[in-house]
Design a protein around this motif. Structure first.
Motif, short mmCIF file in Angstrom:
data_model
loop_
_atom_site.label_atom_id
_atom_site.label_comp_id
_atom_site.label_asym_id
_atom_site.label_seq_id
_atom_site.Cartn_x
_atom_site.Cartn_y
_atom_site.Cartn_z
N UNK A 155 0.83 -1.21 0.00
CA UNK A 155 0.00 0.00 0.00
C UNK A 155 0.87 1.25 0.00
N UNK A 156 1.95 1.23 0.78
CA UNK A 156 2.85 2.39 0.82
C UNK A 156 3.50 2.62 -0.54
N UNK A 157 3.93 1.55 -1.20
CA UNK A 157 4.54 1.68 -2.53
C UNK A 157 3.52 2.21 -3.53
N UNK A 158 2.29 1.70 -3.46
CA UNK A 158 1.26 2.16 -4.39
C UNK A 158 1.00 3.66 -4.19
N UNK A 159 0.92 4.09 -2.93
CA UNK A 159 0.73 5.52 -2.67
C UNK A 159 1.90 6.34 -3.17
N UNK A 160 3.11 5.82 -3.00
CA UNK A 160 4.30 6.52 -3.50
C UNK A 160 4.25 6.65 -5.02
N UNK A 161 3.87 5.58 -5.71
CA UNK A 161 3.78 5.65 -7.17
C UNK A 161 2.70 6.63 -7.63
N UNK A 162 1.57 6.66 -6.93
CA UNK A 162 0.52 7.62 -7.27
C UNK A 162 1.02 9.04 -7.03
N UNK A 163 1.71 9.26 -5.91
CA UNK A 163 2.24 10.59 -5.60
C UNK A 163 3.27 11.03 -6.64
N UNK A 164 4.13 10.10 -7.07
CA UNK A 164 5.11 10.44 -8.10
C UNK A 164 4.43 10.78 -9.42
N UNK A 165 3.39 10.03 -9.76
CA UNK A 165 2.64 10.33 -10.98
C UNK A 165 1.97 11.68 -10.92
N UNK A 166 1.37 11.99 -9.78
CA UNK A 166 0.71 13.29 -9.61
C UNK A 166 1.73 14.43 -9.66
N UNK A 167 2.88 14.23 -9.03
CA UNK A 167 3.93 15.26 -9.05
C UNK A 167 4.43 15.49 -10.47
N UNK A 168 4.60 14.42 -11.22
CA UNK A 168 5.04 14.54 -12.61
C UNK A 168 4.02 15.32 -13.44
N UNK A 169 2.75 15.01 -13.25
CA UNK A 169 1.70 15.72 -13.99
C UNK A 169 1.68 17.20 -13.61
#
Length: 182
Positions: A155-169
């Motif tokens: 769950x922590x990794x999934x949240x990190x990946x979502x956060x990285x995607x949002x930051x990139x956008x």
């Protein structure tokens, strides 16, 4: 309550013909290990580089696809972690395996350099070797704790990946705004 089919015949019940209890079927640990070896092979060693004895897999190839490639490879790597937890691998081993996946996903997400790293690091092969060395070492009492640990880590990794995607956008939108395209 009886129902009738298209021929007008009455069914005696709506129960399924067969109910499979997977715990009693006893899917062998060896079958699981063989499946994980296959996943690891395809992700890390499926293709030989012509003219060399060095092998690479789908992990660095998927990494060439911007955005979704590294996330897909990380999800497949997480599958090995989930299976390891189901086999009862000790928490310390799961943590090492998770570290391999996080390092692979983090460095692997860098353009070009990350793909070379993925080809050399081979996190999935490392994790299967760790699994094979340790899967008999877990006490039955620790299995449930390991499953909870893994669920929290995934769950922590999934949240990190979502956060990285949002930051990139957000960075992309900011750059487009600075250029005057928005």
């Amino acid at each position: 309550m009886e129902t009738s089919d298209s021929n007008g015949d009455a069914d005696e019940s709506l129960e399924p013909d067969v109910v499979v209890d997977f715990e009693s079927v006893g899917v062998a640990d060896e079958e699981t290990l063989a499946r994980l070896r296959t996943v690891s092979f395809y992700l890390d060693e499926a293709f030989e580089i012509p003219g060399t004895n060095y092998r690479i897999g789908l992990d660095p190839i998927l990494g060439l696809v911007p955005g979704v490639g590294d996330a897909t490879a990380a999800a497949l790597s997480a599958y090995i972690l989930v299976e390891a937890a189901m086999l009862g691998v000790p928490r310390a081993t799961l943590a090492r395996m998770l570290g391999n996946v996080v390092l692979d996903a983090t460095v692997g997400s860098l353009p070009v350099v990350g793909d070379v790293f993925d080809a050399a690091w081979k996190a999935n092969a490392r994790n299967v070797r760790l699994l094979e060395a340790r899967y008999d070492d877990a006490s039955p009492a620790a299995v449930e704790a390991d499953r909870r640990f893994l669920l929290a880590a995934v769950a922590a990794i999934a949240l990190l990946l979502v956060a990285l995607g949002a930051a990139t956008a957000l960075v992309a939108l900011w750059v487009l705004g600075q250029v005057g395209l928005l």
